[in-house]
Write a protein that holds these residues in place. Structure first.
Motif, PDB file in Angstrom:
ATOM      1  N   LEU A  33     -73.937 -51.462 -67.255  1.00  0.00           N
ATOM      2  CA  LEU A  33     -75.434 -50.462 -65.803  1.00  0.00           C
ATOM      3  C   LEU A  33     -76.248 -50.831 -65.809  1.00  0.00           C
ATOM      4  O   LEU A  33     -76.862 -51.459 -64.535  1.00  0.00           O
ATOM      5  CB  LEU A  33     -75.401 -49.460 -66.580  1.00  0.00           C
ATOM      6  CG  LEU A  33     -76.409 -48.048 -65.404  1.00  0.00           C
ATOM      7  CD1 LEU A  33     -75.803 -47.998 -64.015  1.00  0.00           C
ATOM      8  CD2 LEU A  33     -76.314 -46.772 -66.456  1.00  0.00           C
ATOM      9  N   TYR A  61     -75.707 -41.355 -67.418  1.00  0.00           N
ATOM     10  CA  TYR A  61     -75.690 -41.702 -69.044  1.00  0.00           C
ATOM     11  C   TYR A  61     -75.694 -41.663 -70.434  1.00  0.00           C
ATOM     12  O   TYR A  61     -74.779 -41.390 -71.184  1.00  0.00           O
ATOM     13  CB  TYR A  61     -75.310 -43.221 -68.757  1.00  0.00           C
ATOM     14  CG  TYR A  61     -74.766 -44.589 -69.479  1.00  0.00           C
ATOM     15  CD1 TYR A  61     -73.085 -44.781 -69.888  1.00  0.00           C
ATOM     16  CD2 TYR A  61     -75.509 -45.833 -70.115  1.00  0.00           C
ATOM     17  CE1 TYR A  61     -72.309 -45.635 -70.283  1.00  0.00           C
ATOM     18  CE2 TYR A  61     -74.607 -46.347 -71.094  1.00  0.00           C
ATOM     19  CZ  TYR A  61     -73.338 -46.471 -70.911  1.00  0.00           C
ATOM     20  OH  TYR A  61     -72.612 -47.511 -71.799  1.00  0.00           O
ATOM     21  N   SER A  65     -73.590 -40.838 -73.774  1.00  0.00           N
ATOM     22  CA  SER A  65     -73.551 -41.724 -74.596  1.00  0.00           C
ATOM     23  C   SER A  65     -74.222 -41.827 -76.101  1.00  0.00           C
ATOM     24  O   SER A  65     -73.471 -42.329 -76.880  1.00  0.00           O
ATOM     25  CB  SER A  65     -73.566 -42.837 -74.256  1.00  0.00           C
ATOM     26  OG  SER A  65     -74.989 -43.344 -73.495  1.00  0.00           O
ATOM     27  N   SER A  92     -64.784 -46.561 -72.773  1.00  0.00           N
ATOM     28  CA  SER A  92     -65.105 -47.056 -72.248  1.00  0.00           C
ATOM     29  C   SER A  92     -64.854 -48.485 -71.131  1.00  0.00           C
ATOM     30  O   SER A  92     -66.215 -48.767 -70.133  1.00  0.00           O
ATOM     31  CB  SER A  92     -66.578 -48.364 -72.770  1.00  0.00           C
ATOM     32  OG  SER A  92     -67.626 -46.999 -74.266  1.00  0.00           O
ATOM     33  N   LEU A  96     -66.386 -48.093 -67.389  1.00  0.00           N
ATOM     34  CA  LEU A  96     -67.986 -48.457 -67.115  1.00  0.00           C
ATOM     35  C   LEU A  96     -67.047 -49.964 -65.942  1.00  0.00           C
ATOM     36  O   LEU A  96     -68.173 -50.298 -64.710  1.00  0.00           O
ATOM     37  CB  LEU A  96     -68.352 -49.276 -68.329  1.00  0.00           C
ATOM     38  CG  LEU A  96     -69.356 -47.963 -68.615  1.00  0.00           C
ATOM     39  CD1 LEU A  96     -69.097 -48.410 -70.084  1.00  0.00           C
ATOM     40  CD2 LEU A  96     -70.500 -47.237 -67.782  1.00  0.00           C
ATOM     41  N   LEU A 112     -70.040 -42.731 -65.015  1.00  0.00           N
ATOM     42  CA  LEU A 112     -70.849 -43.156 -66.178  1.00  0.00           C
ATOM     43  C   LEU A 112     -70.675 -41.943 -67.969  1.00  0.00           C
ATOM     44  O   LEU A 112     -70.401 -42.128 -69.137  1.00  0.00           O
ATOM     45  CB  LEU A 112     -72.493 -42.647 -65.824  1.00  0.00           C
ATOM     46  CG  LEU A 112     -72.966 -44.099 -64.492  1.00  0.00           C
ATOM     47  CD1 LEU A 112     -74.478 -43.608 -64.503  1.00  0.00           C
ATOM     48  CD2 LEU A 112     -72.696 -44.887 -65.454  1.00  0.00           C
ATOM     49  N   GLY A 116     -69.706 -42.816 -70.825  1.00  0.00           N
ATOM     50  CA  GLY A 116     -70.756 -42.636 -72.662  1.00  0.00           C
ATOM     51  C   GLY A 116     -69.660 -42.061 -73.455  1.00  0.00           C
ATOM     52  O   GLY A 116     -70.288 -42.023 -74.344  1.00  0.00           O
TER      53      GLY A 116
END
Length: 408
Positions: A33, A61, A65, A92, A96, A112, A116
């Motif tokens: 990101l 995010y 996360s 992940s 992403l 996201l 996360g």
């Protein structure tokens, strides 16, 4: 008998290094990101709202996360399964790697969230496993494990983005393949012949005695103040670290840096964090814990501030050195929290790595709004000086164990 012990040690060592490699790969995706942020803002934001939207991306995010690590820490203290790690790497990689294909801001938010959740599922249990596999070298083991993640955060996006930067960002979707392959390998490699001892003694090493798990609140309540202090230090340090990663990237893009040049600067900054975390494993057994925390909080801000007001090699050197010093106490936070919350080590890891990073990331929404209001140069100056404000809190940790001294 000796051959069996040697074989067991070799197997444990291989599992530890594979777990560290898994952390490297996962965090390679986790930092995408920061590198894609200016490009996503150009695609989806207006000039008047780009810093605010950058803050929103980081906040969404971080909620999943980081705060999610408390949930997964609680779950993994009760359900010990390697599939938390499998889910972590797979989610992940998927979430992403799809970011650039998102047609709207809301789809970016969804991806996201998926990415996360993957980061949150992996970290608490993986960190505790790393310490247990390292056995008597728990402090150094966790430092090596964290360094593996930071190396991934620094260099992984450069590898993952090499083809998309050259041939088009639509190729980023194919970069999920290594992560999915690793996720399939995880349950095959991390098969433990016997249950790992995940408890920690005051020296930071596994306990020889298996103690029954007490209720969380009974363990935490007598130590609530120092736990809160450790959490605040970890969270506010994260405001600085995440803020620099996010908004320095945007600032450099505004200054005309190429995508590759901007990514290299961010990679250097994150790699410096790797060196800081690695050094902490060596320092914490030799330097008074209180002094190590104090130097970290007081030494880094002047160097980072100076870096923002110079250029060329001086800019890079000061940025690197400042982050080495700032991150040199991260392992101390985690080990102290695990000692205070003995029997609830996954929750301790979730608090110091997850919730603290979540609060730090969420507060960057405010940082983004301030950037739109006052400009990024002023906001970056404020960010790098924030650790100075935390230093007086250390007096509240004066009665906590000194990790440089063997347990009495």
């Amino acid at each position: 008998m000796d051959n069996n012990q040697d074989s067991s040690k070799t197997s444990t060592r291989k599992q530890f290094y594979f777990l560290t490699l898994s952390h490297t790969v996962l965090d390679s995706y986790a930092t995408l990101l920061s590198h894609l942020q200016p490009l996503l803002l150009t695609k989806l934001a207006t000039a008047a709202t780009r810093n605010s939207l950058a803050g929103n991306f980081v906040s969404i995010y971080s909620v999943f996360s980081s705060f999610g690590q408390i949930v997964f820490g609680w779950l993994s203290d009760r359900v010990r399964t390697v599939h938390f790690l499998t889910i972590g790497v797979a989610f992940s990689a998927i979430g992403l790697s799809l970011l650039w294909l998102a047609p709207s801001v809301n789809i970016v938010y969804l991806l996201l969230a998926i990415g996360g959740i993957g980061v949150a599922a992996f970290h608490p249990q993986a960190t505790t496993y790393a310490g247990a596999l390292a056995s008597e070298q728990r402090g150094m083991g966790i430092s090596i494990f964290l360094t593996g993640g930071n190396v991934g955060r620094a260099l992984g996006p450069l590898v993952l983005l090499f083809i998309p930067y050259r041939f088009g960002l639509e190729y980023l979707v194919w970069e999920m393949i290594p992560g999915l392959f690793l996720a399939l390998l995880l349950p095959k490699v991390l098969r433990f012949e016997k249950a790992l001892d995940l408890t920690v003694s005051t020296s930071g090493t596994p306990s020889d005695d298996q103690i029954p798990q007490e209720p969380f609140w009974r363990v935490a309540s007598p130590r609530l103040l120092p736990i809160i202090v450790l959490f605040v230090i970890a969270a506010m340090r994260t405001v600085t670290l995440t803020g620099i990663e996010t908004f320095l990237s945007v600032h450099l893009a505004d200054q005309g840096y190429s995508d590759q040049g901007r990514s290299l600067v961010i990679a250097l900054f994150i790699f410096a964090g790797s060196m800081g975390i690695l050094s902490s494993g060596w320092l914490m057994s030799r330097v008074n814990t209180y002094v190590l925390l104090l130097v970290s909080l007081l030494g880094a801000p002047p160097l980072l501030y100076w870096s923002l007001h110079t250029d060329g090699f001086s800019f890079l050197a000061l940025l690197f050195l400042g982050n080495v010093i700032l991150t040199s106490s991260i392992t101390v936070n985690i080990i102290l929290a695990q000692i205070m919350l003995r029997g609830h080590e996954n929750i301790a890891s979730g608090l110091m790595m997850g919730a603290a990073w979540g609060v730090g990331g969420f507060l960057n929404k405010i940082v983004g709004n301030l950037g739109d209001e006052f400009g990024l140069p002023i906001v970056l100056d404020g960010l790098v000086m924030l650790p100075l404000v935390l230093a007086p809190l250390l007096i509240l940790l004066r009665d906590q164990p000194d990790l440089s001294k063997p347990s009495v």
